[in-house]
Design a protein around this motif. Sequence first.
Motif, PDB file in Angstrom:
ATOM      1  N   TYR A  32       0.823  -1.217   0.000  1.00 49.04           N
ATOM      2  CA  TYR A  32       0.000   0.000   0.000  1.00 49.04           C
ATOM      3  C   TYR A  32       0.855   1.264   0.000  1.00 49.04           C
ATOM      4  O   TYR A  32       0.563   2.234  -0.720  1.00 49.04           O
ATOM      5  N   TYR A  33       1.931   1.277   0.781  1.00 48.38           N
ATOM      6  CA  TYR A  33       2.733   2.488   0.933  1.00 48.38           C
ATOM      7  C   TYR A  33       3.586   2.755  -0.305  1.00 48.38           C
ATOM      8  O   TYR A  33       3.837   3.916  -0.647  1.00 48.38           O
ATOM      9  N   TYR A  34       4.027   1.714  -0.979  1.00 48.83           N
ATOM     10  CA  TYR A  34       4.730   1.911  -2.245  1.00 48.83           C
ATOM     11  C   TYR A  34       3.755   2.400  -3.327  1.00 48.83           C
ATOM     12  O   TYR A  34       4.109   3.256  -4.134  1.00 48.83           O
ATOM     13  N   LYS A  35       2.548   1.858  -3.344  1.00 52.68           N
ATOM     14  CA  LYS A  35       1.538   2.332  -4.292  1.00 52.68           C
ATOM     15  C   LYS A  35       1.260   3.818  -4.081  1.00 52.68           C
ATOM     16  O   LYS A  35       1.239   4.617  -5.033  1.00 52.68           O
ATOM     17  N   LYS A  36       1.033   4.185  -2.814  1.00 53.83           N
ATOM     18  CA  LYS A  36       0.715   5.571  -2.488  1.00 53.83           C
ATOM     19  C   LYS A  36       1.858   6.507  -2.874  1.00 53.83           C
ATOM     20  O   LYS A  36       1.628   7.607  -3.413  1.00 53.83           O
ATOM     21  N   PHE A  37       3.084   6.079  -2.628  1.00 50.56           N
ATOM     22  CA  PHE A  37       4.221   6.926  -2.954  1.00 50.56           C
ATOM     23  C   PHE A  37       4.377   7.084  -4.460  1.00 50.56           C
ATOM     24  O   PHE A  37       4.706   8.184  -4.955  1.00 50.56           O
ATOM     25  N   LEU A  38       4.184   6.035  -5.232  1.00 49.23           N
ATOM     26  CA  LEU A  38       4.352   6.126  -6.683  1.00 49.23           C
ATOM     27  C   LEU A  38       3.285   7.011  -7.319  1.00 49.23           C
ATOM     28  O   LEU A  38       3.547   7.689  -8.318  1.00 49.23           O
ATOM     29  N   VAL A  39       2.093   7.012  -6.750  1.00 42.42           N
ATOM     30  CA  VAL A  39       1.063   7.958  -7.222  1.00 42.42           C
ATOM     31  C   VAL A  39       1.517   9.388  -6.949  1.00 42.42           C
ATOM     32  O   VAL A  39       1.378  10.291  -7.797  1.00 42.42           O
ATOM     33  N   TYR A  40       2.073   9.606  -5.759  1.00 40.57           N
ATOM     34  CA  TYR A  40       2.610  10.917  -5.401  1.00 40.57           C
ATOM     35  C   TYR A  40       3.782  11.295  -6.309  1.00 40.57           C
ATOM     36  O   TYR A  40       3.899  12.436  -6.772  1.00 40.57           O
ATOM     37  N   ALA A  41       4.673  10.315  -6.589  1.00 40.06           N
ATOM     38  CA  ALA A  41       5.824  10.567  -7.460  1.00 40.06           C
ATOM     39  C   ALA A  41       5.365  10.923  -8.870  1.00 40.06           C
ATOM     40  O   ALA A  41       5.977  11.780  -9.533  1.00 40.06           O
ATOM     41  N   HIS A  42       4.315  10.278  -9.350  1.00 38.26           N
ATOM     42  CA  HIS A  42       3.767  10.596 -10.676  1.00 38.26           C
ATOM     43  C   HIS A  42       3.334  12.061 -10.754  1.00 38.26           C
ATOM     44  O   HIS A  42       3.620  12.761 -11.750  1.00 38.26           O
ATOM     45  N   GLU A  43       2.678  12.538  -9.709  1.00 38.33           N
ATOM     46  CA  GLU A  43       2.231  13.934  -9.689  1.00 38.33           C
ATOM     47  C   GLU A  43       3.410  14.892  -9.654  1.00 38.33           C
ATOM     48  O   GLU A  43       3.415  15.924 -10.349  1.00 38.33           O
ATOM     49  N   ARG A  44       4.432  14.559  -8.856  1.00 37.89           N
ATOM     50  CA  ARG A  44       5.597  15.443  -8.736  1.00 37.89           C
ATOM     51  C   ARG A  44       6.425  15.471 -10.027  1.00 37.89           C
ATOM     52  O   ARG A  44       6.890  16.537 -10.450  1.00 37.89           O
ATOM     53  N   VAL A  45       6.639  14.309 -10.633  1.00 32.85           N
ATOM     54  CA  VAL A  45       7.418  14.253 -11.876  1.00 32.85           C
ATOM     55  C   VAL A  45       6.676  14.973 -12.994  1.00 32.85           C
ATOM     56  O   VAL A  45       7.302  15.627 -13.848  1.00 32.85           O
ATOM     57  N   SER A  46       5.349  14.887 -12.996  1.00 30.15           N
ATOM     58  CA  SER A  46       4.558  15.591 -14.017  1.00 30.15           C
ATOM     59  C   SER A  46       4.754  17.102 -13.933  1.00 30.15           C
ATOM     60  O   SER A  46       4.594  17.817 -14.933  1.00 30.15           O
ATOM     61  N   LYS A  47       5.130  17.584 -12.741  1.00 29.83           N
ATOM     62  CA  LYS A  47       5.353  19.020 -12.546  1.00 29.83           C
ATOM     63  C   LYS A  47       6.815  19.419 -12.776  1.00 29.83           C
ATOM     64  O   LYS A  47       7.179  20.574 -12.551  1.00 29.83           O
TER      65      LYS A  47
END
Length: 237
Positions: A133-148
């Motif tokens: 769960y925590y790796y999933k949550k972080f990768l979703v967060y990383a996707h948003e940050r990299v998109s910026k």
Amino acid sequence: AMIYPAVVFSGTMVLGFGIMFFILPKITKLFKNFKVELPWSTRLLIWIGDFFTAHGVLAMSLFLGTTIGLYVLLKRKFMHRFTHFFILHAPIASRISKHLNLSLFYRNLSILLASGVTIDEGLKICSRSVTNYYYKKFLVYAHERVSKGNSLTSILRERKRLFPLTDIQIVNVGETSGTLSDTLAYSAESHEAEVDSITKNLSEILEPILLIVLGLMVGTLALSIITPIYSITQQFR
């Protein structure tokens, strides 16, 4: 890797319940007739045996119902936050879980980047492939940050508990040199090798723990039966 410990532990449990339900009740009558003072372990086993004899169907129904209920409950998505947190901090399971999730992430992102997928889209896809769960949550967060426009290295540094420093340095080299796909593949191979090594040696890791548990169970059963018999022989003397 868990087959050997599971077979040994199951066999011990079956033997213990067999002694408690079939042998101990017959010896109990002898103990009661001689009015021997029983140790707490013997009294506990007798109480459990009497309870199962009188309420066996109810007890088995409660046991099976509780087991199935816990299994269904732990499989629910809202419980993953708690169960996966426990897995990430358990002594042996944490190493397996971390290496497994890291190998899945690095391997899948490496393949996606090599096939022409952008890194932000690759992170979004990888968030569905990891199991924790925590790796999933972080990768979703990383996707948003990299998109910026943020770099993957800077984002990984925010979660050093999930990503080892060595991995962060390797990712940094890959981003700097433009060979991120290759460096991720290298990291994936390293973590896959760790998972293989741990699972192959898992029986040896669990063997001391298993021996201690079995020794305590066998010792408790033996003392629960032998101690009252010894008291009876003392009365005869």
